[in-house]
Enzyme design. Structure first.
Site, PDB file in Angstrom:
ATOM      1  N   ASP A  53     -18.099  19.082 -26.250  1.00 14.85           N
ATOM      2  CA  ASP A  53     -19.125  19.248 -27.467  1.00 14.85           C
ATOM      3  C   ASP A  53     -19.270  18.309 -28.241  1.00 14.85           C
ATOM      4  O   ASP A  53     -19.386  18.224 -29.236  1.00 14.85           O
ATOM      5  CB  ASP A  53     -18.412  20.469 -28.316  1.00 14.85           C
ATOM      6  CG  ASP A  53     -18.367  21.681 -27.563  1.00 14.85           C
ATOM      7  OD1 ASP A  53     -18.785  21.948 -26.664  1.00 14.85           O
ATOM      8  OD2 ASP A  53     -17.712  22.873 -28.231  1.00 14.85           O
ATOM      9  N   LYS A  94     -21.378  26.540 -23.171  1.00 15.77           N
ATOM     10  CA  LYS A  94     -20.608  27.423 -23.209  1.00 15.77           C
ATOM     11  C   LYS A  94     -20.775  28.330 -24.460  1.00 15.77           C
ATOM     12  O   LYS A  94     -21.046  27.799 -25.478  1.00 15.77           O
ATOM     13  CB  LYS A  94     -19.032  27.019 -23.363  1.00 15.77           C
ATOM     14  CG  LYS A  94     -18.819  25.732 -24.653  1.00 15.77           C
ATOM     15  CD  LYS A  94     -17.448  25.338 -24.289  1.00 15.77           C
ATOM     16  CE  LYS A  94     -16.836  24.684 -25.346  1.00 15.77           C
ATOM     17  NZ  LYS A  94     -17.095  24.930 -26.762  1.00 15.77           N
ATOM     18  N   LYS A 150     -15.474  29.205 -27.892  1.00 21.17           N
ATOM     19  CA  LYS A 150     -14.770  27.894 -28.243  1.00 21.17           C
ATOM     20  C   LYS A 150     -14.320  27.314 -26.906  1.00 21.17           C
ATOM     21  O   LYS A 150     -14.340  26.186 -26.712  1.00 21.17           O
ATOM     22  CB  LYS A 150     -13.730  28.207 -29.349  1.00 21.17           C
ATOM     23  CG  LYS A 150     -14.395  28.879 -30.620  1.00 21.17           C
ATOM     24  CD  LYS A 150     -15.504  28.016 -31.375  1.00 21.17           C
ATOM     25  CE  LYS A 150     -15.879  28.562 -32.512  1.00 21.17           C
ATOM     26  NZ  LYS A 150     -17.235  28.007 -32.851  1.00 21.17           N
ATOM     27  N   THR A 177     -13.976  19.845 -31.523  1.00 14.72           N
ATOM     28  CA  THR A 177     -12.881  19.408 -32.474  1.00 14.72           C
ATOM     29  C   THR A 177     -11.591  19.744 -31.907  1.00 14.72           C
ATOM     30  O   THR A 177     -11.465  20.736 -31.400  1.00 14.72           O
ATOM     31  CB  THR A 177     -13.301  20.027 -34.008  1.00 14.72           C
ATOM     32  OG1 THR A 177     -13.129  21.344 -33.681  1.00 14.72           O
ATOM     33  CG2 THR A 177     -14.532  19.549 -34.487  1.00 14.72           C
ATOM     34  N   CYS A 191     -12.421  23.872 -30.288  1.00 19.30           N
ATOM     35  CA  CYS A 191     -13.050  23.881 -28.981  1.00 19.30           C
ATOM     36  C   CYS A 191     -11.909  23.362 -27.911  1.00 19.30           C
ATOM     37  O   CYS A 191     -11.720  23.568 -26.758  1.00 19.30           O
ATOM     38  CB  CYS A 191     -14.200  23.615 -28.731  1.00 19.30           C
ATOM     39  SG  CYS A 191     -15.291  24.663 -29.407  1.00 19.30           S
TER      40      CYS A 191
HETATM   41  C1  C5J Z   1     -15.962  22.948 -31.751  1.00 15.16           C
HETATM   42  C2  C5J Z   1     -16.439  24.255 -33.676  1.00 15.16           C
HETATM   43  N1  C5J Z   1     -16.636  22.486 -30.609  1.00 15.16           N
HETATM   44  N2  C5J Z   1     -15.721  23.701 -34.434  1.00 15.16           N
HETATM   45  N3  C5J Z   1     -16.829  23.913 -32.369  1.00 15.16           N
HETATM   46  O1  C5J Z   1     -15.166  22.698 -32.075  1.00 15.16           O
HETATM   47  O2  C5J Z   1     -16.781  25.338 -34.230  1.00 15.16           O
END
Ligand code: C5J
Length: 230
Positions: free
Chosen positions: A25, A130, A133, A159, A163
Protein backbone atom coordinates in the site's frame (compact mmCIF):
# COMPACT_ATOMS: atom_id res chain seq x y z
CA UNK A 1 22.58 -22.80 4.43
CA UNK A 2 22.18 -19.05 3.84
CA UNK A 3 20.82 -16.84 6.56
CA UNK A 4 19.73 -13.29 7.16
CA UNK A 5 20.87 -12.03 10.53
CA UNK A 6 17.52 -11.23 12.15
CA UNK A 7 15.50 -11.09 15.37
CA UNK A 8 14.64 -13.17 17.34
CA UNK A 9 17.18 -15.44 15.61
CA UNK A 10 18.69 -16.00 12.19
CA UNK A 11 16.24 -16.30 9.29
CA UNK A 12 17.11 -19.22 7.03
CA UNK A 13 16.68 -18.67 3.32
CA UNK A 14 15.03 -21.53 1.44
CA UNK A 15 17.06 -24.19 -0.31
CA UNK A 16 14.21 -25.42 -2.47
CA UNK A 17 11.73 -22.55 -2.39
CA UNK A 18 11.64 -18.95 -3.42
CA UNK A 19 11.51 -15.59 -1.65
CA UNK A 20 9.17 -12.79 -2.68
CA UNK A 21 9.15 -9.13 -1.73
CA UNK A 22 5.72 -7.77 -0.75
CA UNK A 23 5.30 -3.99 -0.77
CA UNK A 24 2.09 -3.04 0.96
CA UNK A 25 0.00 0.00 0.00
CA UNK A 26 2.68 2.58 -0.87
CA UNK A 27 -0.12 4.51 -2.53
CA UNK A 28 -0.86 8.22 -2.61
CA UNK A 29 -4.00 7.69 -0.45
CA UNK A 30 -1.76 6.99 2.54
CA UNK A 31 1.38 8.92 1.60
CA UNK A 32 0.14 12.35 0.47
CA UNK A 33 -1.85 15.30 1.70
CA UNK A 34 -5.47 15.06 0.61
CA UNK A 35 -5.50 11.24 0.72
CA UNK A 36 -7.38 8.92 3.04
CA UNK A 37 -4.63 8.91 5.69
CA UNK A 38 -4.60 12.69 5.82
CA UNK A 39 -8.40 12.91 5.88
CA UNK A 40 -8.39 10.60 8.90
CA UNK A 41 -6.20 13.16 10.69
CA UNK A 42 -2.77 11.53 10.36
CA UNK A 43 0.58 13.20 9.71
CA UNK A 44 1.41 11.65 6.35
CA UNK A 45 4.92 13.11 6.32
CA UNK A 46 5.95 10.44 8.86
CA UNK A 47 5.61 7.74 6.19
CA UNK A 48 8.05 9.42 3.80
CA UNK A 49 11.01 8.24 5.92
CA UNK A 50 11.00 4.76 4.40
CA UNK A 51 10.82 5.74 0.73
CA UNK A 52 14.62 5.82 0.12
CA UNK A 53 15.14 2.59 2.09
CA UNK A 54 12.37 0.81 0.24
CA UNK A 55 13.86 2.01 -3.04
CA UNK A 56 17.19 0.45 -2.08
CA UNK A 57 15.51 -2.79 -1.04
CA UNK A 58 13.50 -2.92 -4.27
CA UNK A 59 16.68 -2.41 -6.30
CA UNK A 60 18.42 -5.24 -4.40
CA UNK A 61 15.49 -7.62 -4.84
CA UNK A 62 15.20 -6.71 -8.54
CA UNK A 63 18.89 -7.43 -9.04
CA UNK A 64 18.32 -10.91 -7.50
CA UNK A 65 15.25 -11.46 -9.73
CA UNK A 66 12.94 -12.04 -6.77
CA UNK A 67 9.21 -12.04 -7.50
CA UNK A 68 7.89 -8.62 -6.42
CA UNK A 69 4.31 -7.94 -5.42
CA UNK A 70 2.87 -4.49 -4.75
CA UNK A 71 -0.55 -4.07 -3.17
CA UNK A 72 -2.97 -1.19 -3.10
CA UNK A 73 -5.94 -0.95 -0.78
CA UNK A 74 -8.98 0.04 -2.80
CA UNK A 75 -12.54 -0.76 -3.77
CA UNK A 76 -14.57 -1.15 -6.91
CA UNK A 77 -16.21 2.13 -8.04
CA UNK A 78 -19.67 0.75 -7.12
CA UNK A 79 -18.33 -0.14 -3.63
CA UNK A 80 -19.72 -3.66 -3.98
CA UNK A 81 -16.61 -4.99 -2.21
CA UNK A 82 -16.68 -2.46 0.64
CA UNK A 83 -18.64 -3.43 3.72
CA UNK A 84 -20.86 -0.68 5.11
CA UNK A 85 -19.04 -1.06 8.42
CA UNK A 86 -15.76 0.00 6.76
CA UNK A 87 -17.37 3.01 5.04
CA UNK A 88 -19.02 4.26 8.19
CA UNK A 89 -16.02 3.77 10.48
CA UNK A 90 -14.61 7.02 11.86
CA UNK A 91 -17.75 9.07 11.22
CA UNK A 92 -15.66 11.53 9.17
CA UNK A 93 -17.08 14.20 6.86
CA UNK A 94 -15.46 12.33 3.96
CA UNK A 95 -15.26 8.59 3.68
CA UNK A 96 -14.42 5.78 1.24
CA UNK A 97 -15.94 6.48 -2.18
CA UNK A 98 -16.38 10.22 -1.62
CA UNK A 99 -14.61 12.73 -3.85
CA UNK A 100 -11.38 14.05 -2.32
CA UNK A 101 -8.51 16.05 -3.75
CA UNK A 102 -6.83 12.83 -5.04
CA UNK A 103 -10.03 11.56 -6.65
CA UNK A 104 -12.57 9.24 -5.04
CA UNK A 105 -11.17 8.01 -1.73
CA UNK A 106 -9.75 4.46 -1.75
CA UNK A 107 -11.29 3.61 -5.12
CA UNK A 108 -9.29 1.49 -7.57
CA UNK A 109 -8.00 3.43 -10.57
CA UNK A 110 -8.34 6.87 -8.93
CA UNK A 111 -5.20 9.05 -8.66
CA UNK A 112 -4.99 8.46 -4.90
CA UNK A 113 -4.88 4.72 -5.44
CA UNK A 114 -1.71 4.97 -7.53
CA UNK A 115 1.60 3.84 -6.07
CA UNK A 116 3.93 6.79 -5.44
CA UNK A 117 6.19 7.40 -8.48
CA UNK A 118 9.45 6.74 -6.56
CA UNK A 119 8.35 3.13 -5.99
CA UNK A 120 6.45 2.54 -9.23
CA UNK A 121 6.22 -1.15 -10.16
CA UNK A 122 8.34 -2.26 -13.11
CA UNK A 123 6.96 -4.41 -15.93
CA UNK A 124 6.65 -7.99 -14.70
CA UNK A 125 5.97 -6.98 -11.11
CA UNK A 126 2.50 -7.81 -9.90
CA UNK A 127 0.07 -5.27 -8.45
CA UNK A 128 -2.58 -6.81 -6.21
CA UNK A 129 -5.63 -4.65 -5.54
CA UNK A 130 -7.00 -5.56 -2.15
CA UNK A 131 -10.34 -4.63 -0.58
CA UNK A 132 -9.26 -5.50 2.96
CA UNK A 133 -6.40 -4.74 5.26
CA UNK A 134 -4.78 -8.15 4.66
CA UNK A 135 -3.33 -8.87 1.21
CA UNK A 136 -4.70 -12.45 1.19
CA UNK A 137 -8.35 -11.52 1.78
CA UNK A 138 -10.32 -11.66 -1.48
CA UNK A 139 -7.23 -11.46 -3.73
CA UNK A 140 -5.19 -13.72 -6.04
CA UNK A 141 -2.04 -13.36 -3.95
CA UNK A 142 -1.89 -16.94 -2.63
CA UNK A 143 -2.23 -18.76 -5.99
CA UNK A 144 0.28 -16.36 -7.53
CA UNK A 145 2.79 -17.14 -4.77
CA UNK A 146 2.19 -20.87 -5.17
CA UNK A 147 2.76 -20.66 -8.94
CA UNK A 148 6.17 -19.17 -8.20
CA UNK A 149 7.03 -21.71 -5.48
CA UNK A 150 7.32 -18.90 -2.94
CA UNK A 151 7.80 -20.10 0.64
CA UNK A 152 9.44 -17.02 2.20
CA UNK A 153 8.13 -13.45 2.26
CA UNK A 154 9.93 -10.16 2.88
CA UNK A 155 7.18 -7.83 4.03
CA UNK A 156 7.34 -4.02 3.77
CA UNK A 157 5.14 -0.97 3.35
CA UNK A 158 2.48 0.92 5.28
CA UNK A 159 1.06 1.02 7.78
CA UNK A 160 2.99 -1.30 10.06
CA UNK A 161 0.26 -2.14 12.53
CA UNK A 162 -2.65 -2.20 10.09
CA UNK A 163 -2.22 -3.62 6.57
CA UNK A 164 1.36 -4.78 7.03
CA UNK A 165 0.77 -6.67 10.26
CA UNK A 166 -2.58 -8.08 9.07
CA UNK A 167 -0.89 -9.41 5.93
CA UNK A 168 1.98 -10.89 7.90
CA UNK A 169 -0.40 -12.70 10.23
CA UNK A 170 -2.46 -14.00 7.31
CA UNK A 171 0.74 -15.25 5.64
CA UNK A 172 2.04 -16.82 8.84
CA UNK A 173 -1.19 -18.80 9.26
CA UNK A 174 -0.80 -20.04 5.69
CA UNK A 175 2.68 -21.41 6.39
CA UNK A 176 4.88 -18.70 4.89
CA UNK A 177 8.14 -17.83 6.64
CA UNK A 178 7.77 -14.07 7.03
CA UNK A 179 10.36 -11.40 7.70
CA UNK A 180 9.22 -7.84 8.38
CA UNK A 181 11.82 -5.33 7.17
CA UNK A 182 12.19 -2.87 10.04
CA UNK A 183 13.27 0.24 8.14
CA UNK A 184 11.03 -0.44 5.14
CA UNK A 185 7.76 -0.24 7.05
CA UNK A 186 6.24 2.77 8.75
CA UNK A 187 3.28 3.94 10.77
CA UNK A 188 1.58 7.24 11.58
CA UNK A 189 2.18 6.18 15.19
CA UNK A 190 5.85 5.44 15.97
CA UNK A 191 4.87 3.60 19.14
CA UNK A 192 2.56 1.28 17.18
CA UNK A 193 5.38 0.48 14.75
CA UNK A 194 7.69 -0.36 17.63
CA UNK A 195 5.04 -2.47 19.34
CA UNK A 196 4.36 -4.36 16.10
CA UNK A 197 8.05 -5.19 15.61
CA UNK A 198 8.19 -6.45 19.15
CA UNK A 199 5.00 -8.50 19.01
CA UNK A 200 5.98 -10.15 15.72
CA UNK A 201 9.27 -11.44 17.07
CA UNK A 202 8.15 -12.14 20.67
CA UNK A 203 7.68 -15.69 21.93
CA UNK A 204 10.34 -17.10 19.62
CA UNK A 205 9.04 -15.33 16.51
CA UNK A 206 5.38 -16.14 16.91
CA UNK A 207 4.52 -14.28 13.70
CA UNK A 208 8.00 -14.25 12.14
CA UNK A 209 11.24 -12.32 12.04
CA UNK A 210 12.43 -8.73 11.73
CA UNK A 211 15.66 -7.42 10.20
CA UNK A 212 16.97 -4.24 8.60
CA UNK A 213 17.28 -3.62 4.87
CA UNK A 214 21.08 -3.89 5.13
CA UNK A 215 20.81 -7.27 6.85
CA UNK A 216 18.35 -8.52 4.22
CA UNK A 217 20.51 -7.38 1.31
CA UNK A 218 23.61 -8.90 2.86
CA UNK A 219 21.87 -12.27 3.28
CA UNK A 220 20.49 -12.20 -0.25
CA UNK A 221 23.96 -11.59 -1.70
CA UNK A 222 25.03 -15.16 -1.02
CA UNK A 223 21.67 -16.88 -1.52
CA UNK A 224 21.37 -19.20 -4.49
CA UNK A 225 17.72 -19.25 -5.48
CA UNK A 226 16.06 -22.57 -6.21
CA UNK A 227 15.51 -21.46 -9.79
CA UNK A 228 19.22 -20.62 -10.11
CA UNK A 229 20.14 -24.10 -8.80
CA UNK A 230 17.68 -25.93 -11.09
C1 C5J B 1 -3.13 0.46 5.55
C2 C5J B 1 -4.91 1.64 6.63
N1 C5J B 1 -2.57 0.28 4.35
N2 C5J B 1 -4.14 2.10 7.61
N3 C5J B 1 -4.39 0.96 5.59
O1 C5J B 1 -2.52 0.21 6.57
O2 C5J B 1 -6.11 1.85 6.65
Amino acid sequence: MTIISAQPYDYELPEDGNIALIVIDMQRDFMELGGFGDILGNDVSLLQAIVPTLKTLLAGCRSRNLPIFHTTEGHQPDLSDCPDSKRKRGKGKLTIGDAGSLGRILILGEPGNGIIPELAPLPGEIVIPKPGKGAFYNTDLEPLLKERNVTHLLITGVTTEVCVQTTMREANDRGYECLLVEDATESYFPEFKQATLEMVRAQGGIVGWTATTDQVLQGLQTWKSASAIA
